[in-house]
Design an enzyme around this catalytic site. Structure first.
Site, PDB file in Angstrom:
ATOM      1  CG  ASP A  51      -2.174   0.800   1.033  1.00 58.52           C
ATOM      2  OD1 ASP A  51      -3.257   0.201   1.041  1.00 58.52           O
ATOM      3  OD2 ASP A  51      -2.067   2.031   0.827  1.00 58.52           O
ATOM      4  CE  LYS A  57     -16.945   1.399  -4.798  1.00 56.51           C
ATOM      5  NZ  LYS A  57     -16.338   0.698  -5.880  1.00 56.51           N
ATOM      6  CB  CYS A  91     -20.320  -2.818  -2.201  1.00 56.73           C
ATOM      7  SG  CYS A  91     -18.810  -3.238  -1.324  1.00 56.73           S
ATOM      8  CB  ALA A 105     -38.851  -4.448   4.164  1.00 55.64           C
ATOM      9  CD  GLU A 141     -17.473  -3.139   4.627  1.00 55.36           C
ATOM     10  OE1 GLU A 141     -17.874  -2.585   5.661  1.00 55.36           O
ATOM     11  OE2 GLU A 141     -17.162  -2.530   3.594  1.00 55.36           O
ATOM     12  CG  LEU A 194     -14.725 -10.180   0.697  1.00 58.43           C
ATOM     13  CD1 LEU A 194     -14.837  -8.887   1.440  1.00 58.43           C
ATOM     14  CD2 LEU A 194     -13.391 -10.845   0.961  1.00 58.43           C
TER      15      LEU A 194
HETATM   16  C1  UGA Z   1     -22.061  -6.472  -0.674  1.00 55.89           C
HETATM   17  C2  UGA Z   1     -22.380  -7.867  -1.247  1.00 55.89           C
HETATM   18  O1  UGA Z   1     -23.326  -8.527  -0.417  1.00 55.89           O
HETATM   19  C3  UGA Z   1     -21.104  -8.713  -1.346  1.00 55.89           C
HETATM   20  O2  UGA Z   1     -21.406  -9.965  -1.964  1.00 55.89           O
HETATM   21  C4  UGA Z   1     -20.078  -7.965  -2.196  1.00 55.89           C
HETATM   22  O3  UGA Z   1     -18.854  -8.684  -2.268  1.00 55.89           O
HETATM   23  C5  UGA Z   1     -19.811  -6.597  -1.568  1.00 55.89           C
HETATM   24  O4  UGA Z   1     -21.049  -5.870  -1.484  1.00 55.89           O
HETATM   25  C6  UGA Z   1     -18.821  -5.890  -2.459  1.00 55.89           C
HETATM   26  O5  UGA Z   1     -19.146  -5.589  -3.597  1.00 55.89           O
HETATM   27  O6  UGA Z   1     -17.647  -5.750  -2.051  1.00 55.89           O
HETATM   28  P1  UGA Z   1     -21.640  -5.496   1.789  1.00 55.89           P
HETATM   29  O7  UGA Z   1     -21.724  -4.154   1.165  1.00 55.89           O
HETATM   30  O8  UGA Z   1     -20.538  -5.794   2.731  1.00 55.89           O
HETATM   31  O9  UGA Z   1     -21.593  -6.640   0.663  1.00 55.89           O
HETATM   32  O10 UGA Z   1     -22.970  -5.688   2.633  1.00 55.89           O
HETATM   33  P2  UGA Z   1     -24.356  -6.480   2.510  1.00 55.89           P
HETATM   34  O11 UGA Z   1     -24.437  -7.434   3.623  1.00 55.89           O
HETATM   35  O12 UGA Z   1     -24.591  -6.993   1.170  1.00 55.89           O
HETATM   36  O13 UGA Z   1     -25.377  -5.300   2.818  1.00 55.89           O
HETATM   37  C7  UGA Z   1     -25.476  -4.158   1.981  1.00 55.89           C
HETATM   38  C8  UGA Z   1     -26.602  -3.279   2.422  1.00 55.89           C
HETATM   39  O14 UGA Z   1     -27.865  -3.866   2.114  1.00 55.89           O
HETATM   40  C9  UGA Z   1     -26.645  -2.991   3.924  1.00 55.89           C
HETATM   41  O15 UGA Z   1     -26.916  -1.634   4.140  1.00 55.89           O
HETATM   42  C10 UGA Z   1     -27.773  -3.862   4.426  1.00 55.89           C
HETATM   43  O16 UGA Z   1     -28.375  -3.364   5.595  1.00 55.89           O
HETATM   44  C11 UGA Z   1     -28.710  -3.835   3.245  1.00 55.89           C
HETATM   45  N1  UGA Z   1     -29.643  -4.989   3.185  1.00 55.89           N
HETATM   46  C12 UGA Z   1     -29.169  -6.239   2.980  1.00 55.89           C
HETATM   47  C13 UGA Z   1     -31.018  -4.770   3.311  1.00 55.89           C
HETATM   48  O17 UGA Z   1     -31.484  -3.631   3.477  1.00 55.89           O
HETATM   49  N2  UGA Z   1     -31.859  -5.843   3.219  1.00 55.89           N
HETATM   50  C14 UGA Z   1     -31.406  -7.110   3.022  1.00 55.89           C
HETATM   51  O18 UGA Z   1     -32.247  -8.036   2.947  1.00 55.89           O
HETATM   52  C15 UGA Z   1     -30.028  -7.300   2.906  1.00 55.89           C
END
Ligand code: UGA
Length: 429
Positions: free
Chosen positions: A30, A263, A260, A252, A155, A153
């Site tokens: 980095d 963006k 992610c 919901a 977070e 993955l």
């Molecule tokens: C997301 C994807 O799930 C990963 O597979 C991907 O690798 C990652 O982006 C990335 O592109 O690096 P992440 O952003 O860590 O992962 O989090 P998520 O668990 O997917 O949640 C994203 C958002 O959706 C959160 O704000 C969560 O609260 C919301 N969410 C998720 C909902 O509102 N409802 C759901 O049923 C699920």
């Protein structure tokens, strides 16, 4: 096998540590000296369960090291993974200048065959651009391969998801790169899909776009549930039992956030438009998500008649539980709207307060959830931390000035909350 991981953000650090964990020799690079110094002292700059121990263990075993010297990494490793940031420009388009910079370094430092792998989320056809950029800066005629190995993955569960993924996607342009990458991932027992680079890039982009669509879809349905007296939790459960639909990502809530989905969706829409396709479906997904964040504020206003001068307690600031990440967190939109309406905001989060303090002023940050509830006119639960699920609801209600509870993540049962004396509003129930 020898791996150089360029970029020690979430993806780079987790992937680097996990590659070391499965037996490879990894050097993480980095250009942020402070970060590398921290990592060399065994300090982890991010909050990710299991990561700290894994980093320490592999550093001790001599399989994991950190440096600011990218050339060293390029010289000693067969694989060079690029996991640098691709932040959105004002237009929504992904900024690839970080990747371009690394490509130039690779081109000038490479002395023998290397496999350069895109790990960051990038627009489709970036692999092709990467090859051209490396060729341009490479003065000698050296054979190399470009590949795409997107990361899925999440977070908060990143280590486990790297080691036990649903699938590993490998986009390659030669048999040689395919064989080496399959060997690299041999210790991980997961289905491996090998394809061309553009398809691999699209698998990543469309997976995130589809998951965001699922969330906005269920959030839109939650509006209908409120209009009809139906229960969104049951609707999602019933829909999810159809194997073709699946229950995951049909919760919901206050909308999606994080580093992610928001963006990536913007970049995907912008990329589609550049390719000549107006992806209106995804524009609507974005719009629904923006509306959804403000719906909890409207609910608070409806329950209290007006917001000016009211004190609102926010439970949860991080974009989801088990992380301190505040990037594009729905809490930011919710708090800004409350402040704009003249409300006084108190807030608590088990992990993200320090980060939040740097981003949002004028908030009374509290030490715990009970301090947050004390004297407020309403609570808005924004992030579903386990700590909140186990709260002493009686105690919370007793200390609130008015018992308005807006449950932005449907953590509690409406009937139980009403029986406890709350004026309770969930999402779509
Ligand atoms: C997301 C994807 O799930 C990963 O597979 C991907 O690798 C990652 O982006 C990335 O592109 O690096 P992440 O952003 O860590 O992962 O989090 P998520 O668990 O997917 O949640 C994203 C958002 O959706 C959160 O704000 C969560 O609260 C919301 N969410 C998720 C909902 O509102 N409802 C759901 O049923 C699920």
């Amino acid at each position: 096998m020898k791996v150089c991981m360029v970029g020690t953000g979430y993806i780079g650090l987790v992937s680097g540590a996990c590659f070391a964990e499965i037996g490879h020799e990894v050097v993480c690079v980095d250009n942020d000296t402070q970060k590398i110094n921290m990592l060399n002292k065994g300090e982890i700059p991010i909050f990710e369960p299991g990561l700290g121990e894994m980093v320490k263990k592999n550093v001790r075993a001599g399989r994991l090291s950190f440096t600011t010297d990218i050339r060293k990494g390029i010289e000693q490793s067969l694989f060079i993974f690029i996991a640098v940031g691709t932040p959105p420009k004002a237009s929504g388009e992904a900024d690839l200048s970080g990747i371009e910079h690394v490509a130039t370094e690779i081109g000038t430092a490479m002395v023998e065959y290397r496999i350069i792998v895109e790990k960051s989320t990038v627009p489709v056809l970036t692999g092709r651009r990467l090859r051209t950029m490396i060729e341009k800066s490479c003065t000698r005629d050296i054979e190399f391969d470009v590949a795409s190995n997107p990361e899925f993955l999440r977070e908060g569960a990143a280590v486990n998801e790297f080691l036990c993924p649903d699938r590993i996607v490998l986009g390659v342009e030669s048999k040689k790169a395919e064989q080496r990458l399959l060997e690299l991932y041999k210790p991980i027992n997961a289905p491996k899909i090998v394809t061309d680079i553009a398809s691999a890039e699209l698998i990543k982009l469309t997976s995130n776009a589809f998951l965001s669509t699922k969330i906005s879809f269920i959030n839109a349905v939650s509006v209908l549930c409120e209009k009809t007296g139906a229960d969104i939790v049951k609707v999602a459960e019933g829909m999810g039992m159809d194997k073709r639909i699946g229950r995951a990502f049909l919760n919901a809530g206050v909308g999606y956030g994080g580093s992610c989905f928001p963006k990536d969706l913007k970049a995907f829409i912008s990329m589609s438009s550049e390719l000549g396709y107006d992806f209106r479906l995804l524009k609507e997904v974005e719009r629904i998500n923006e509306d959804q964040m403000l719906r909890v504020v409207k609910k608070a206003e409806e329950s209290l008649q007006y917001l000016r001068g009211r004190t609102i307690g926010i439970l949860g600031l991080a974009f989801k539980p088990n992380t301190d990440d505040m990037r594009d967190a729905p809490s930011i939109t919710v708090i800004k709207a409350l402040q704009k309406a003249g409300a006084v905001v108190k807030a608590y989060d088990p992990a993200a307060i320090e980060r939040a303090k740097k981003m949002m002023k004028g908030i009374d940050y509290c030490r715990d959830l009970y301090e947050t509830a004390d004297g407020v006119d309403a609570i808005i639960l924004v992030t579903e931390w386990d700590e909140f699920k186990q709260m002493d609801l009686e105690r919370v209600r007793r200390t609130m000035r008015k018992p308005v509870f807006i449950d932005g993540r449907n953590v509690f049962e409406p009937k139980k909350m009403k029986d406890l004396g709350f004026i309770y509003c969930g999402i779509g129930r």
